[in-house]
Write a protein that holds these residues in place. Structure first.
Motif, PDB file in Angstrom:
ATOM      1  N   CYS A 211       0.844  -1.190   0.000  1.00 56.31           N
ATOM      2  CA  CYS A 211       0.000   0.000   0.000  1.00 56.31           C
ATOM      3  C   CYS A 211       0.881   1.241   0.000  1.00 56.31           C
ATOM      4  O   CYS A 211       1.850   1.307   0.745  1.00 56.31           O
ATOM      5  N   PRO A 212       0.539   2.230  -0.835  1.00 55.50           N
ATOM      6  CA  PRO A 212       1.353   3.461  -0.864  1.00 55.50           C
ATOM      7  C   PRO A 212       1.370   4.155   0.487  1.00 55.50           C
ATOM      8  O   PRO A 212       2.337   4.838   0.819  1.00 55.50           O
ATOM      9  N   THR A 213       0.334   3.962   1.273  1.00 54.26           N
ATOM     10  CA  THR A 213       0.258   4.615   2.578  1.00 54.26           C
ATOM     11  C   THR A 213       0.837   3.753   3.679  1.00 54.26           C
ATOM     12  O   THR A 213       1.669   4.192   4.479  1.00 54.26           O
ATOM     13  N   ASP A 214       0.396   2.504   3.729  1.00 53.73           N
ATOM     14  CA  ASP A 214       0.742   1.646   4.859  1.00 53.73           C
ATOM     15  C   ASP A 214       1.922   0.713   4.598  1.00 53.73           C
ATOM     16  O   ASP A 214       2.299  -0.068   5.483  1.00 53.73           O
ATOM     17  N   GLY A 215       2.432   0.756   3.390  1.00 55.73           N
ATOM     18  CA  GLY A 215       3.591  -0.089   3.106  1.00 55.73           C
ATOM     19  C   GLY A 215       3.207  -1.557   2.927  1.00 55.73           C
ATOM     20  O   GLY A 215       2.188  -1.871   2.308  1.00 55.73           O
ATOM     21  N   THR A 216       4.044  -2.440   3.466  1.00 48.82           N
ATOM     22  CA  THR A 216       3.831  -3.875   3.323  1.00 48.82           C
ATOM     23  C   THR A 216       2.790  -4.334   4.348  1.00 48.82           C
ATOM     24  O   THR A 216       3.042  -4.274   5.544  1.00 48.82           O
ATOM     25  N   VAL A 217       1.633  -4.751   3.851  1.00 45.84           N
ATOM     26  CA  VAL A 217       0.542  -5.117   4.759  1.00 45.84           C
ATOM     27  C   VAL A 217       0.167  -6.591   4.570  1.00 45.84           C
ATOM     28  O   VAL A 217      -0.149  -7.014   3.457  1.00 45.84           O
ATOM     29  N   PRO A 218       0.185  -7.361   5.654  1.00 37.21           N
ATOM     30  CA  PRO A 218      -0.235  -8.756   5.539  1.00 37.21           C
ATOM     31  C   PRO A 218      -1.742  -8.839   5.313  1.00 37.21           C
ATOM     32  O   PRO A 218      -2.493  -8.042   5.875  1.00 37.21           O
ATOM     33  N   VAL A 219      -2.156  -9.784   4.495  1.00 36.03           N
ATOM     34  CA  VAL A 219      -3.584 -10.011   4.307  1.00 36.03           C
ATOM     35  C   VAL A 219      -4.128 -10.595   5.611  1.00 36.03           C
ATOM     36  O   VAL A 219      -3.576 -11.568   6.117  1.00 36.03           O
ATOM     37  N   PRO A 220      -5.194 -10.008   6.170  1.00 35.95           N
ATOM     38  CA  PRO A 220      -5.710 -10.530   7.444  1.00 35.95           C
ATOM     39  C   PRO A 220      -6.144 -11.991   7.304  1.00 35.95           C
ATOM     40  O   PRO A 220      -6.623 -12.414   6.256  1.00 35.95           O
ATOM     41  N   GLU A 221      -5.966 -12.697   8.412  1.00 33.65           N
ATOM     42  CA  GLU A 221      -6.264 -14.120   8.427  1.00 33.65           C
ATOM     43  C   GLU A 221      -7.658 -14.444   7.922  1.00 33.65           C
ATOM     44  O   GLU A 221      -7.861 -15.427   7.224  1.00 33.65           O
ATOM     45  N   ASN A 222      -8.615 -13.609   8.305  1.00 29.21           N
ATOM     46  CA  ASN A 222      -9.999 -13.926   7.930  1.00 29.21           C
ATOM     47  C   ASN A 222     -10.289 -13.648   6.460  1.00 29.21           C
ATOM     48  O   ASN A 222     -11.397 -13.880   5.998  1.00 29.21           O
TER      49      ASN A 222
ATOM     50  N   PRO B 115      -6.443   2.166  -2.574  1.00 26.37           N
ATOM     51  CA  PRO B 115      -5.929   1.289  -3.630  1.00 26.37           C
ATOM     52  C   PRO B 115      -4.529   0.768  -3.277  1.00 26.37           C
ATOM     53  O   PRO B 115      -3.701   1.505  -2.741  1.00 26.37           O
ATOM     54  N   ALA B 116      -4.304  -0.523  -3.563  1.00 31.64           N
ATOM     55  CA  ALA B 116      -3.018  -1.151  -3.248  1.00 31.64           C
ATOM     56  C   ALA B 116      -2.763  -2.278  -4.236  1.00 31.64           C
ATOM     57  O   ALA B 116      -3.636  -2.623  -5.039  1.00 31.64           O
ATOM     58  N   LYS B 117      -1.570  -2.801  -4.188  1.00 31.74           N
ATOM     59  CA  LYS B 117      -1.219  -3.872  -5.128  1.00 31.74           C
ATOM     60  C   LYS B 117      -0.815  -5.140  -4.385  1.00 31.74           C
ATOM     61  O   LYS B 117      -0.130  -5.074  -3.356  1.00 31.74           O
ATOM     62  N   ARG B 118      -1.222  -6.252  -4.946  1.00 33.33           N
ATOM     63  CA  ARG B 118      -0.878  -7.534  -4.322  1.00 33.33           C
ATOM     64  C   ARG B 118       0.548  -7.963  -4.668  1.00 33.33           C
ATOM     65  O   ARG B 118       1.059  -7.666  -5.746  1.00 33.33           O
ATOM     66  N   GLU B 119       1.150  -8.680  -3.762  1.00 33.53           N
ATOM     67  CA  GLU B 119       2.379  -9.417  -4.058  1.00 33.53           C
ATOM     68  C   GLU B 119       2.033 -10.409  -5.161  1.00 33.53           C
ATOM     69  O   GLU B 119       1.005 -11.092  -5.101  1.00 33.53           O
ATOM     70  N   THR B 120       2.890 -10.492  -6.181  1.00 28.38           N
ATOM     71  CA  THR B 120       2.562 -11.385  -7.297  1.00 28.38           C
ATOM     72  C   THR B 120       3.453 -12.615  -7.347  1.00 28.38           C
ATOM     73  O   THR B 120       3.310 -13.455  -8.238  1.00 28.38           O
ATOM     74  N   ASP B 121       4.362 -12.719  -6.404  1.00 27.63           N
ATOM     75  CA  ASP B 121       5.157 -13.952  -6.336  1.00 27.63           C
ATOM     76  C   ASP B 121       4.364 -15.028  -5.598  1.00 27.63           C
ATOM     77  O   ASP B 121       3.458 -14.731  -4.823  1.00 27.63           O
ATOM     78  N   THR B 122       4.757 -16.262  -5.847  1.00 34.43           N
ATOM     79  CA  THR B 122       4.141 -17.391  -5.144  1.00 34.43           C
ATOM     80  C   THR B 122       5.199 -18.074  -4.288  1.00 34.43           C
ATOM     81  O   THR B 122       6.395 -17.803  -4.409  1.00 34.43           O
ATOM     82  N   LEU B 123       4.747 -18.967  -3.423  1.00 34.35           N
ATOM     83  CA  LEU B 123       5.684 -19.644  -2.514  1.00 34.35           C
ATOM     84  C   LEU B 123       6.338 -20.852  -3.178  1.00 34.35           C
ATOM     85  O   LEU B 123       5.707 -21.573  -3.966  1.00 34.35           O
ATOM     86  N   ASP B 124       7.578 -21.054  -2.823  1.00 32.48           N
ATOM     87  CA  ASP B 124       8.315 -22.265  -3.193  1.00 32.48           C
ATOM     88  C   ASP B 124       7.460 -23.497  -2.862  1.00 32.48           C
ATOM     89  O   ASP B 124       6.833 -23.556  -1.807  1.00 32.48           O
TER      90      ASP B 124
ATOM     91  N   PRO C 112      -5.839  -3.611   3.194  1.00 32.65           N
ATOM     92  CA  PRO C 112      -6.636  -4.095   4.324  1.00 32.65           C
ATOM     93  C   PRO C 112      -6.644  -3.111   5.484  1.00 32.65           C
ATOM     94  O   PRO C 112      -7.553  -3.147   6.304  1.00 32.65           O
ATOM     95  N   LYS C 113      -5.660  -2.239   5.518  1.00 35.35           N
ATOM     96  CA  LYS C 113      -5.570  -1.309   6.638  1.00 35.35           C
ATOM     97  C   LYS C 113      -6.386  -0.051   6.371  1.00 35.35           C
ATOM     98  O   LYS C 113      -7.262   0.323   7.146  1.00 35.35           O
ATOM     99  N   CYS C 114      -6.091   0.657   5.256  1.00 36.96           N
ATOM    100  CA  CYS C 114      -6.685   1.957   5.015  1.00 36.96           C
ATOM    101  C   CYS C 114      -7.810   1.917   3.987  1.00 36.96           C
ATOM    102  O   CYS C 114      -8.524   2.891   3.805  1.00 36.96           O
ATOM    103  N   GLY C 115      -7.943   0.775   3.294  1.00 35.25           N
ATOM    104  CA  GLY C 115      -9.018   0.668   2.318  1.00 35.25           C
ATOM    105  C   GLY C 115      -8.724   1.359   1.004  1.00 35.25           C
ATOM    106  O   GLY C 115      -9.507   1.296   0.074  1.00 35.25           O
TER     107      GLY C 115
END
Length: 805
Positions: free
Chosen positions: A446-457, A494-503, A489-492
RNA sequence: GGGCGAGUGGCGUAACGGCAGCCGCGGCGGCUUUAGGAGCCGUUGCUCGAGAGAGCGUGAGGGUUCAAGUCCCUCCUCGCCCACCA
């Protein structure tokens, strides 16, 4: 001589194709292999590595699964409630490549392969509880990869950093380690280079010390050593030398040999070291820049080849060796790695092979400071790397080097320029992949909040279906605006998703917990059921997984333990590895096009024969070269078993003591061999029993046949089930108890005692077992052949070994 | 370069320090069926010998032992893992 005729007088041939599918269907419909969580018998978790759904079940799969299935069945017959599940490690690069090559969606390709492989597992007759199938590419599974990622992130065990990764310049994508073959891209054969990318890591190094310990684990020595080497613990010290003219720039280095510090006549930085740009003298700048640029452009294999001559450039800067007080030059060279230690070394040419070669190459001074004989030597023809007495080392001269290591390190601590330190070769686990067919990393930028984890729910972050697979231009997810663009998820905003996937090694690092309850949607594992099964009692997997997968499993277990979700330190208590099966001396792989499919053999000889054959080829832990020739032998054996099994039972009559003994001996042998995974010798023993039974008659022969059918059941489940039923057995042969043996009854009544003279065999004498030593001696000395051999000689000593010699 | 493992018939392999080569494949000879990609028996380490038998044999060389494929030392070859890791 045999009576393999039925009442009608017509021989019934052993026809696997007639009986195998029949029993497979029967087992499936009666749920024979479904394992309850609360059985009547103690639980036993037998795990075997799940396959990648690459297409066919090939010879390598048979080599892994037929013996594992046999061992699991054996334990089940020993009165354990054995869990033997199966699933698919379904994410990964192969499906994506297939999508690119065949214009097929990875999901469709994977589903097709899984369906085919399930059929082939069924045809193998494997005792799998399919109700518990785990498939890692389904959101119900991978959402827990995402959940674990978030938990590790909270705990500080996941972090984002810029790191050099394997990059294929032609495919414009990162490659997994296993996709780099001899420094080249598996797909296009292009030389792989290092590229700095900002990536996610799991902090496995936090557990380096604990991962070195294998207390209480029954794991092969070989695997323990490989993991220990991989982790590569080195004890030493971190010390820093100040740089002349740069008050704030000290060069910190790691050394395992603080005792040689007086011999440090220069320093070397890795070309990527951040201080290079700071300290380089103006005069040397051009040369240094050129060297750095060249080093960066070189491929991994070029750079790490130990054979090539050492190169480097003088930075023109100087450091002060705080201990010797000497002014020493600072060089850069690519033999110093940016990623190990601090990326800088003190060079001690007199006592290090590499520094010696470098000093010789560039005419740098070589100063002896450790001497084997305690004397100083004017010149050294070669570096001395052993222990000795410290010389020319100021106040430490005369100290033993082993002691000096510790004293110098603590002196450095006292003066505030360093401290004792431990360094590992193990690096943190890079889990990002610029790939589509994997678990999306649950992070939003997020341009405002930086790196934000997607909430568990909000989990799972579902992998979208509608991606384009071109094989070029990075991750397909990055080119999918509907996926990339989201809200913070924090400020609502516009933001961009991480586009890498896990090993995909993340997927397989915890799958053993999911088998226990594949449906639970409130946790990665049903802890209540987990308490009944965990940790895993037995794991079988190919030796090629000795490091990566098995190390990750251990790490994830320990991390989940520290997060409060697991109550044990190690996921797997007992591990065994099958060797690698090759074809004409080369590993089988799709890209080589030498994958051997056993289907033709199954069609011709039946699954039981193929099972038996892969187990009979040789020691399972050693691997073998696949060569279908020789399968006739195991096929013939099953034909013999068949005709024995169909023989009519004999009328009451005298027993055959020899055969009765052979039965006892065979039970003992097969039992002990299966406990030790010696499938080949167990089968050899059963072959002997079948031959002996065929040559006998009467009740002993019937009993031998009955025993053989049960002993053979884990190896060849179909033929034994058929014979069990035809011979009037109740229920399934696979529900029978493993036969017990009487060690005394297994012993021979008479033994062949060998008479040796001067270590040479002169006679063989049949005697009753347990003949006393004196009697044995008398008989041996009375032997005409022995008499002849000792004629004219005096007997110095007579050695008697009961029942043998 | 370091670590680990392994070298045994034509081939895959087997042998608590105690008869080297179990069990198979392949070969040879025979039987049976000759409708089968079926079945059965014998034989098969090498050399000499018609035979009984004798001698030699577990990568090479030493050693320990009454006795070594097995234990110890040196070397050679192959496989796997790691590798300019300070």
């Amino acid at each position: 001589m045999t009576s393999e005729t039925t009442a009608s007088g017509k021989t019934e041939r052993y026809t696997p194709s007639a009986i195998e599918p029949k029993w497979q269907a029967h087992w499936a419909s009666t749920g024979l292999y479904e394992t309850p969580d609360d059985g009547d018998q103690p639980n036993f978790y037998f795990l075997t590595a799940f396959p990648y759904p690459s297409g066919d079940v090939h010879v390598g799969h048979w080599y892994a699964y037929a013996p594992a299935d046999c061992a699991a069945r054996f334990i089940r017959m020993h009165g354990r409630n054995v869990l033997f599940p199966m699933g698919f490690d379904a994410f990964g690069i192969n499906a994506e490549n297939a999508a690119i090559d065949r214009k097929m969606h990875p999901a469709a390709w994977t589903e097709k392969n899984m369906a085919q492989m399930r059929e082939q597992f069924l045809a193998m007759g494997a005792a799998i509880d399919w109700r518990r199938e785990v498939i890692t590419c389904y959101p119900e599974y991978y959402r827990w990869n995402q959940w674990m990622f978030l938990k590790l992130l909270e705990k500080g065990l996941a972090y984002r950093a810029t790191a050099p990764v394997n990059w294929c310049p032609r495919d414009e994508t990162v490659l997994a380690n296993e996709q780099v073959i001899n420094g080249r891209c598996e797909r296009c054969d292009t030389l792989v280079v290092k590229k700095d990318l900002t990536q996610w890591f799991y902090k496995i190094t936090d557990y380096a010390d604990e991962l070195l310990r294998f207390d209480g684990l029954d794991w092969p020595e070989r695997v323990r050593v490989m993991q220990q080497n991989w982790i590569g613990r080195s004890e030493g010290a971190e010390i820093q030398f100040p740089v002349e003219g740069h008050r704030d720039a000290a060069i910190r280095f790691f050394t395992t040999r603080p005792d040689t510090i007086y011999g440090a006549t220069f320093m070397v930085l890795a070309p990527e070291h951040p201080l290079v740009a700071v300290i380089t003298a103006p005069m040397q700048k051009a040369a240094v820049d050129a060297y750095v640029a060249k080093a960066r452009s070189e491929s991994e294999i070029e750079r790490t080849s130990a054979e090539r001559p050492k190169t480097g450039v003088d930075t023109g800067a100087f450091a002060t060796n705080v201990f010797s007080g000497e002014r020493i030059p600072i060089w850069i060279a690519d033999y110093v790695l940016a990623t190990y230690g601090t990326g800088a070394i003190m060079a001690v040419p007199a006592h290090d092979e590499r520094d010696f070669a470098f000093a010789t190459q560039y005419g740098l001074p070589i100063k002896e400071v450790v001497s084997a004989d305690g004397a100083s030597h004017a010149t050294l023809g070669a570096p001395y790397t052993g222990p000795g007495t410290m010389v020319r080392s100021g106040p430490y001269s005369g100290t033993a080097s082993e002691i000096g290591k510790r004293t110098i390190a603590s002196e450095a601590k006292k003066t505030g320029i360093g401290e004792p330190s431990v360094t590992y070769r193990l690096r943190d686990w890079l889990v990002s992949r610029q790939r589509y067919w994997g678990t999306p990393i649950p992070i939003v930028y997020c341009p405002t909040d930086g790196t934000v984890p997607v909430p568990e729910n909000q989990l799972p972050v579902v992998l979208p279906r509608d991606a384009q697979f071109t094989g070029r231009g990075g991750s397909p997810l990055a080119q999918l605006p509907s996926f990339v663009n989201t809200t913070c998820p924090k400020c609502g905003g516009p933001a961009k998703r991480e586009t890498d996937t896990l090993d995909t090694f993340v997927d397989s690092s915890w799958y053993m917990y999911r088998y226990l309850d594949t449906r639970i949607d409130t946790a990665f594992m049903n802890a209540e059921i987990g308490k009944k099964w965990l940790p895993v009692d037995r794991y079988t997997i190919g030796i090629e997984h000795a490091i990566l997968h098995l190390l990750y499993c251990r790490f994830v277990c320990k991390a989940l333990r520290d997060l409060g979700y697991l109550w044990f330190d190690e996921p797997i208590t007992h591990l065994r590895n099958q060797g690698t099966i090759v074809f004409k001396g080369r590993k089988m792989s799709k890209s080589r096009g030498n994958v051997q499919a056993p289907d033709e053999y199954v069609r011709r000889y039946g699954a039981d024969t193929v099972r038996l054959f892969v187990m009979f080829m040789g020691p399972w832990t050693e691997g073998n070269d696949w060569d279908g020739a020789g399968i006739e032998g195991t096929s013939r054996f099953l034909h013999r078993v068949w005709s024995l099994g169909l023989s009519e039972r004999a009328a009451p009559g005298p027993r055959d003591a020899d055969l009765d003994r052979t039965v006892q001996r065979t039970i003992k042998k097969v039992t002990e061999d299966l406990e030790a995974y010696h499938f080949n010798t167990a089968i050899a023993a059963m072959m002997e029993l079948s031959t002996a039974a065929l040559h006998a008659s009467g009740p002993s022969r019937d009993d031998a046949t009955d025993a053989l059918v049960v002993l053979l059941a884990p190896f060849a489940p179909h033929i034994t089930e058929e014979l069990w039923q035809r011979r009037g057995g109740a229920g399934s042969v696979h529900r029978q108890s493993w036969p017990a043996y009487d060690a005394a009854a297994a012993r021979d009544e008479t033994v062949t005692v060998v008479a040796q003279v001067d270590g040479k065999v002169r006679d063989r004498i049949e005697l009753p077992a347990g003949t006393g030593e004196d009697a044995l001696k008398q008989v041996a000395l009375a032997s005409p052949k022995v008499k002849q051999a000792i004629a004219g000689k005096s007997i110095a000593r007579v050695i008697v070994v009961a029942d043998r010699l």
